[in-house]
Design an enzyme around this catalytic site. Structure first.
Site, short mmCIF file in Angstrom:
data_model
loop_
_atom_site.label_atom_id
_atom_site.label_comp_id
_atom_site.label_asym_id
_atom_site.label_seq_id
_atom_site.Cartn_x
_atom_site.Cartn_y
_atom_site.Cartn_z
N ARG A 1 67.96 27.68 32.72
CA ARG A 1 67.51 28.16 31.41
C ARG A 1 68.02 29.58 31.21
O ARG A 1 68.11 30.36 32.16
CB ARG A 1 65.98 28.14 31.32
CG ARG A 1 65.51 28.46 29.89
CD ARG A 1 64.02 28.66 29.80
NE ARG A 1 63.66 29.11 28.46
CZ ARG A 1 62.55 29.74 28.15
NH1 ARG A 1 61.66 30.00 29.10
NH2 ARG A 1 62.32 30.13 26.91
N HIS A 2 68.33 29.92 29.97
CA HIS A 2 68.80 31.28 29.67
C HIS A 2 67.77 32.32 30.11
O HIS A 2 66.57 32.04 30.23
CB HIS A 2 69.10 31.44 28.19
CG HIS A 2 67.89 31.33 27.31
ND1 HIS A 2 67.02 32.39 27.11
CD2 HIS A 2 67.39 30.30 26.60
CE1 HIS A 2 66.06 32.01 26.30
NE2 HIS A 2 66.25 30.74 25.98
N SER B 1 65.35 36.69 26.38
CA SER B 1 66.03 37.24 25.21
C SER B 1 65.00 37.90 24.31
O SER B 1 63.79 37.78 24.51
CB SER B 1 66.76 36.13 24.44
OG SER B 1 65.83 35.29 23.79
N ARG C 1 72.27 33.97 23.79
CA ARG C 1 71.42 34.17 24.96
C ARG C 1 71.84 33.28 26.13
O ARG C 1 71.70 33.67 27.29
CB ARG C 1 69.95 33.96 24.61
CG ARG C 1 69.59 32.61 24.00
CD ARG C 1 68.16 32.68 23.47
NE ARG C 1 67.64 31.43 22.91
CZ ARG C 1 67.78 31.06 21.65
NH1 ARG C 1 68.48 31.82 20.81
NH2 ARG C 1 67.24 29.94 21.21
N GLY D 1 64.93 25.86 26.85
CA GLY D 1 63.73 25.23 27.38
C GLY D 1 63.53 23.78 26.99
O GLY D 1 63.36 22.90 27.85
N ASN E 1 62.27 35.76 23.06
CA ASN E 1 61.13 35.49 23.94
C ASN E 1 60.07 36.57 23.88
O ASN E 1 58.91 36.32 24.23
CB ASN E 1 61.59 35.35 25.39
CG ASN E 1 62.56 34.21 25.60
OD1 ASN E 1 63.61 34.39 26.21
ND2 ASN E 1 62.23 33.03 25.11
N ARG F 1 53.16 18.59 25.40
CA ARG F 1 52.66 17.27 25.77
C ARG F 1 53.12 16.17 24.81
O ARG F 1 52.97 14.98 25.11
CB ARG F 1 51.13 17.28 25.82
CG ARG F 1 50.55 18.21 26.89
CD ARG F 1 49.03 18.20 26.83
NE ARG F 1 48.44 19.10 27.80
CZ ARG F 1 48.19 20.38 27.56
NH1 ARG F 1 48.51 20.91 26.39
NH2 ARG F 1 47.64 21.15 28.48
N GLU G 1 69.57 24.79 21.66
CA GLU G 1 68.16 24.45 21.65
C GLU G 1 67.88 23.46 20.52
O GLU G 1 68.61 23.40 19.51
CB GLU G 1 67.30 25.72 21.45
CG GLU G 1 65.79 25.47 21.47
CD GLU G 1 65.28 24.84 22.77
OE1 GLU G 1 65.69 23.69 23.06
OE2 GLU G 1 64.46 25.49 23.46
#
Length: 238
Positions: A7-8, A11, A61, A155, A14, A113, A88
């Protein structure tokens, strides 16, 4: 084929506490350090052997993370091939919302979920994401069977890709926790066969260097059951 899925790094998207997909922001200073730490860990684990191919999302990113990882190898490395299929998941009208705003405006949407049933308003569905995973596998299938491949993505996309490469039921993805920034997944894979998982979302290089996200357990861990212990066959209750 040995695949290293990363994963990046952290950034600026985030650090804002907002849902970001296509918003194209660079790495933070901490993110740069995380990517260097991931590169040092991979260099050590591979005994300095180089990757045969390197892929990343087209978003900044991810590309920057791949470049920083490769800086651990002195001299020439394979070029980073930026692919749109590794971007993404497009979140549409969810883009830029805080998690609280998302819960208020779109209470029926769940990105953890409920990922396997997700259809982002004005964005992509989980089925769209699976089609992109299949597109990426076509790129991998063109490589030698003994290739070592680094792939840097995001992600949600990585959760879907890991589940896809392992040929697990779609519902199993709902038990994959969020990967920490620069978490490393390693698996053996050949076209048309389920991958063999060697490690899943390994973030030990962050914890060893003090670069882990201090609140990761709050935003990253949600699964009520252990993904690795789930049955390999589809379960109507998943």
């Amino acid at each position: 084929m040995r695949l290293f899925l990363v994963r990046h790094a952290e950034s600026y998207s985030n650090t804002q506490g907002r849902m970001m997909s296509s918003t194209d922001l660079d790495l933070t200073e901490k993110g740069l350090a995380q990517a260097r730490a991931a590169g040092a860990a991979l260099f050590s684990q591979l005994d300095g052997r180089r990757f045969d191919a390197v892929f990343s999302s087209t978003l900044l990113r991810a590309r920057r993370t791949a470049e920083m990882i490769l800086s651990a190898w002195q001299g020439e490395s394979p070029p980073v091939r930026a692919l749109a299929c590794l971007r993404e998941m497009e979140l549409g009208r969810l883009e830029g919302l805080t998690w609280e705003e998302r819960a208020e405006r779109f209470p029926d949407i769940e990105t953890d979920r409920g990922l396997s049933a997700l259809r982002a308003p004005g964005g992509e569905s989980y089925e769209d994401l699976l089609r992109r995973c299949a597109e990426f596998c076509e790129e991998l299938a063109a490589l030698p069977e003994n290739a070592r491949v680094l792939t840097v993505s995001h992600g949600i996309t990585l959760r879907a890709l890991v589940n896809f490469l392992l040929m697990r039921p779609d519902g199993d993805v709902n038990f994959l926790n969020w990967p920490e920034n620069t978490a490393i997944t390693e698996l053996e894979w050949l076209p048309g066969k389920p991958g063999r998982l060697l490690r899943l979302f390994d973030d030990s290089h962050l914890r060893e260097t003090g670069l882990a996200s201090p609140d990761y357990e709050e935003w990253g861990l949600f699964a009520e059951r252990d993904y690795l212990s789930l049955r390999q066959q589809p379960d109507e209750n998943l």
